[in-house]
Design a protein around this motif. Structure first.
Motif, mmCIF file in Angstrom:
data_model
loop_
_atom_site.group_PDB
_atom_site.id
_atom_site.type_symbol
_atom_site.label_atom_id
_atom_site.label_comp_id
_atom_site.label_asym_id
_atom_site.label_seq_id
_atom_site.Cartn_x
_atom_site.Cartn_y
_atom_site.Cartn_z
ATOM 1 N N LEU A 80 11.453 -35.459 -35.564
ATOM 2 C CA LEU A 80 10.143 -35.648 -36.177
ATOM 3 C C LEU A 80 9.612 -37.054 -35.906
ATOM 4 O O LEU A 80 8.449 -37.237 -35.534
ATOM 5 C CB LEU A 80 10.224 -35.405 -37.685
ATOM 6 C CG LEU A 80 10.590 -33.992 -38.114
ATOM 7 C CD1 LEU A 80 10.813 -33.936 -39.619
ATOM 8 C CD2 LEU A 80 9.526 -33.001 -37.689
ATOM 9 N N GLY A 81 10.465 -38.031 -36.096
ATOM 10 C CA GLY A 81 10.056 -39.410 -35.854
ATOM 11 C C GLY A 81 9.676 -39.661 -34.407
ATOM 12 O O GLY A 81 8.768 -40.444 -34.122
ATOM 13 N N GLY A 82 10.361 -38.993 -33.496
ATOM 14 C CA GLY A 82 10.060 -39.155 -32.077
ATOM 15 C C GLY A 82 8.655 -38.734 -31.716
ATOM 16 O O GLY A 82 7.996 -39.359 -30.874
ATOM 17 N N VAL A 83 8.168 -37.690 -32.355
ATOM 18 C CA VAL A 83 6.807 -37.234 -32.097
ATOM 19 C C VAL A 83 5.808 -38.303 -32.524
ATOM 20 O O VAL A 83 4.857 -38.611 -31.806
ATOM 21 C CB VAL A 83 6.537 -35.897 -32.826
ATOM 22 C CG1 VAL A 83 5.074 -35.520 -32.743
ATOM 23 C CG2 VAL A 83 7.400 -34.806 -32.235
ATOM 24 N N PHE A 84 6.057 -38.895 -33.690
ATOM 25 C CA PHE A 84 5.156 -39.942 -34.163
ATOM 26 C C PHE A 84 5.300 -41.213 -33.333
ATOM 27 O O PHE A 84 4.319 -41.920 -33.089
ATOM 28 C CB PHE A 84 5.374 -40.216 -35.653
ATOM 29 C CG PHE A 84 4.819 -39.124 -36.503
ATOM 30 C CD1 PHE A 84 3.453 -39.053 -36.764
ATOM 31 C CD2 PHE A 84 5.645 -38.146 -37.025
ATOM 32 C CE1 PHE A 84 2.927 -38.028 -37.534
ATOM 33 C CE2 PHE A 84 5.127 -37.120 -37.797
ATOM 34 C CZ PHE A 84 3.772 -37.059 -38.055
ATOM 35 N N ALA A 85 6.511 -41.522 -32.874
ATOM 36 C CA ALA A 85 6.707 -42.690 -32.011
ATOM 37 C C ALA A 85 5.953 -42.504 -30.693
ATOM 38 O O ALA A 85 5.303 -43.441 -30.203
ATOM 39 C CB ALA A 85 8.191 -42.924 -31.752
ATOM 40 N N ASP A 86 6.023 -41.304 -30.137
ATOM 41 C CA ASP A 86 5.286 -41.014 -28.897
ATOM 42 C C ASP A 86 3.784 -41.156 -29.111
ATOM 43 O O ASP A 86 3.088 -41.761 -28.295
ATOM 44 C CB ASP A 86 5.593 -39.604 -28.386
ATOM 45 C CG ASP A 86 7.002 -39.451 -27.854
ATOM 46 O OD1 ASP A 86 7.698 -40.473 -27.652
ATOM 47 O OD2 ASP A 86 7.422 -38.285 -27.655
ATOM 48 N N LEU A 87 3.285 -40.586 -30.204
ATOM 49 C CA LEU A 87 1.856 -40.677 -30.490
ATOM 50 C C LEU A 87 1.450 -42.121 -30.724
ATOM 51 O O LEU A 87 0.416 -42.578 -30.222
ATOM 52 C CB LEU A 87 1.486 -39.810 -31.693
ATOM 53 C CG LEU A 87 0.011 -39.853 -32.116
ATOM 54 C CD1 LEU A 87 -0.902 -39.405 -30.976
ATOM 55 C CD2 LEU A 87 -0.200 -38.990 -33.356
ATOM 56 N N ASP A 88 2.264 -42.864 -31.468
ATOM 57 C CA ASP A 88 1.967 -44.272 -31.724
ATOM 58 C C ASP A 88 1.879 -45.040 -30.409
ATOM 59 O O ASP A 88 0.940 -45.813 -30.189
ATOM 60 C CB ASP A 88 3.042 -44.876 -32.631
ATOM 61 C CG ASP A 88 2.779 -46.332 -32.973
ATOM 62 O OD1 ASP A 88 1.599 -46.716 -33.143
ATOM 63 O OD2 ASP A 88 3.752 -47.096 -33.100
ATOM 64 N N GLU A 89 2.834 -44.828 -29.529
ATOM 65 C CA GLU A 89 2.830 -45.510 -28.236
ATOM 66 C C GLU A 89 1.561 -45.185 -27.448
ATOM 67 O O GLU A 89 0.933 -46.076 -26.870
ATOM 68 C CB GLU A 89 4.070 -45.109 -27.446
ATOM 69 C CG GLU A 89 4.233 -45.839 -26.129
ATOM 70 C CD GLU A 89 5.515 -45.439 -25.434
ATOM 71 O OE1 GLU A 89 5.434 -45.132 -24.227
ATOM 72 O OE2 GLU A 89 6.578 -45.443 -26.071
ATOM 73 N N GLN A 90 1.181 -43.927 -27.441
ATOM 74 C CA GLN A 90 -0.019 -43.521 -26.711
ATOM 75 C C GLN A 90 -1.279 -44.124 -27.328
ATOM 76 O O GLN A 90 -2.162 -44.594 -26.612
ATOM 77 C CB GLN A 90 -0.125 -42.001 -26.674
ATOM 78 C CG GLN A 90 0.940 -41.351 -25.822
ATOM 79 C CD GLN A 90 0.882 -39.838 -25.900
ATOM 80 O OE1 GLN A 90 -0.167 -39.255 -26.171
ATOM 81 N NE2 GLN A 90 2.005 -39.186 -25.678
ATOM 82 N N LEU A 91 -1.355 -44.118 -28.661
ATOM 83 C CA LEU A 91 -2.544 -44.651 -29.324
ATOM 84 C C LEU A 91 -2.636 -46.169 -29.199
ATOM 85 O O LEU A 91 -3.742 -46.719 -29.125
ATOM 86 C CB LEU A 91 -2.569 -44.226 -30.789
ATOM 87 C CG LEU A 91 -2.830 -42.754 -31.045
ATOM 88 C CD1 LEU A 91 -2.664 -42.424 -32.527
ATOM 89 C CD2 LEU A 91 -4.220 -42.344 -30.556
ATOM 90 N N GLN A 92 -1.495 -46.856 -29.192
ATOM 91 C CA GLN A 92 -1.516 -48.310 -29.053
ATOM 92 C C GLN A 92 -2.004 -48.731 -27.668
ATOM 93 O O GLN A 92 -2.489 -49.845 -27.496
ATOM 94 C CB GLN A 92 -0.133 -48.914 -29.339
ATOM 95 C CG GLN A 92 0.345 -48.739 -30.761
ATOM 96 C CD GLN A 92 -0.588 -49.336 -31.799
ATOM 97 O OE1 GLN A 92 -1.174 -50.390 -31.612
ATOM 98 N NE2 GLN A 92 -0.747 -48.633 -32.914
ATOM 99 N N ALA A 93 -1.886 -47.844 -26.707
ATOM 100 C CA ALA A 93 -2.273 -48.154 -25.329
ATOM 101 C C ALA A 93 -3.755 -47.903 -25.055
ATOM 102 O O ALA A 93 -4.228 -48.183 -23.953
ATOM 103 C CB ALA A 93 -1.420 -47.337 -24.362
ATOM 104 N N VAL A 94 -4.483 -47.388 -26.041
ATOM 105 C CA VAL A 94 -5.904 -47.102 -25.821
ATOM 106 C C VAL A 94 -6.769 -47.843 -26.835
ATOM 107 O O VAL A 94 -6.300 -48.235 -27.902
ATOM 108 C CB VAL A 94 -6.208 -45.583 -25.900
ATOM 109 C CG1 VAL A 94 -5.410 -44.817 -24.859
ATOM 110 C CG2 VAL A 94 -5.955 -45.024 -27.281
ATOM 111 N N ASP A 95 -8.016 -48.002 -26.476
ATOM 112 C CA ASP A 95 -9.002 -48.594 -27.375
ATOM 113 C C ASP A 95 -9.432 -47.507 -28.357
ATOM 114 O O ASP A 95 -9.896 -46.447 -27.936
ATOM 115 C CB ASP A 95 -10.193 -49.088 -26.561
ATOM 116 C CG ASP A 95 -11.330 -49.643 -27.398
ATOM 117 O OD1 ASP A 95 -11.228 -49.651 -28.653
ATOM 118 O OD2 ASP A 95 -12.323 -50.075 -26.802
ATOM 119 N N PRO A 96 -9.290 -47.748 -29.673
ATOM 120 C CA PRO A 96 -9.668 -46.721 -30.648
ATOM 121 C C PRO A 96 -11.142 -46.302 -30.551
ATOM 122 O O PRO A 96 -11.508 -45.230 -31.004
ATOM 123 C CB PRO A 96 -9.388 -47.364 -32.010
ATOM 124 C CG PRO A 96 -8.485 -48.496 -31.737
ATOM 125 C CD PRO A 96 -8.715 -48.918 -30.324
#
Length: 135
Positions: A80-96
């Motif tokens: 479960l945490g891995g899914v959120f870690a992946d999403l966090d990594e992807q979101l941190q790499a883009v401009d909101p």
């Protein structure tokens, strides 16, 4: 914007009961996981607040990492945490503010959230919490 559909996925991904106590062996994990699960619920209410959603996902990811789950659900908790870690990594790499980039990150998250293995892990964690963390 696809943020609304992603927040809906959060609610479906983790239908976990809040931890409020339990036996001595479960107390630490219940206390650690309570705030993480509350963040998942809160992220689902952010509507179109993209920056708030990005921050919430980061907090959720940190919460999964910091919690010390019991051995019987440790792999599921990491899944479960891995899914959120992946999403966090992807979101941190883009401009909101870049809606297309945010939407692309959320599409990947939605695909992961709909996997059978993730649903099974969520079910096992939910069952553990229901049996060990409620008063």
């Amino acid at each position: 914007m696809r943020l609304a559909s992603a927040t809906a996925c959060l609610a479906l991904l983790l239908p976990l009961a809040a931890c409020t106590g339990g036996g001595d062996d479960a107390t630490t994990f219940c206390e650690q996981s309570e705030s993480t699960l509350a963040e998942v619920d809160a992220a689902g209410t952010l509507g179109d607040d993209t920056a708030g959603f990005v921050d919430a996902v980061s907090e959720i990811s940190d919460g999964f990492t910091q919690a010390d789950p019991p051995s019987e659900i440790a792999d599921d908790w990491r899944t479960l945490g891995g899914v959120f870690a992946d999403l966090d990594e992807q979101l941190q790499a883009v401009d909101p503010e870049d809606q297309d980039a945010v939407a692309a990150a959320l599409t990947g998250f939605s695909e992961q959230a709909n996997s059978t293995s993730l649903a099974d892990a969520s079910d096992r964690v939910s069952r553990y919490i229901a049996e060990n963390c409620t008063e």
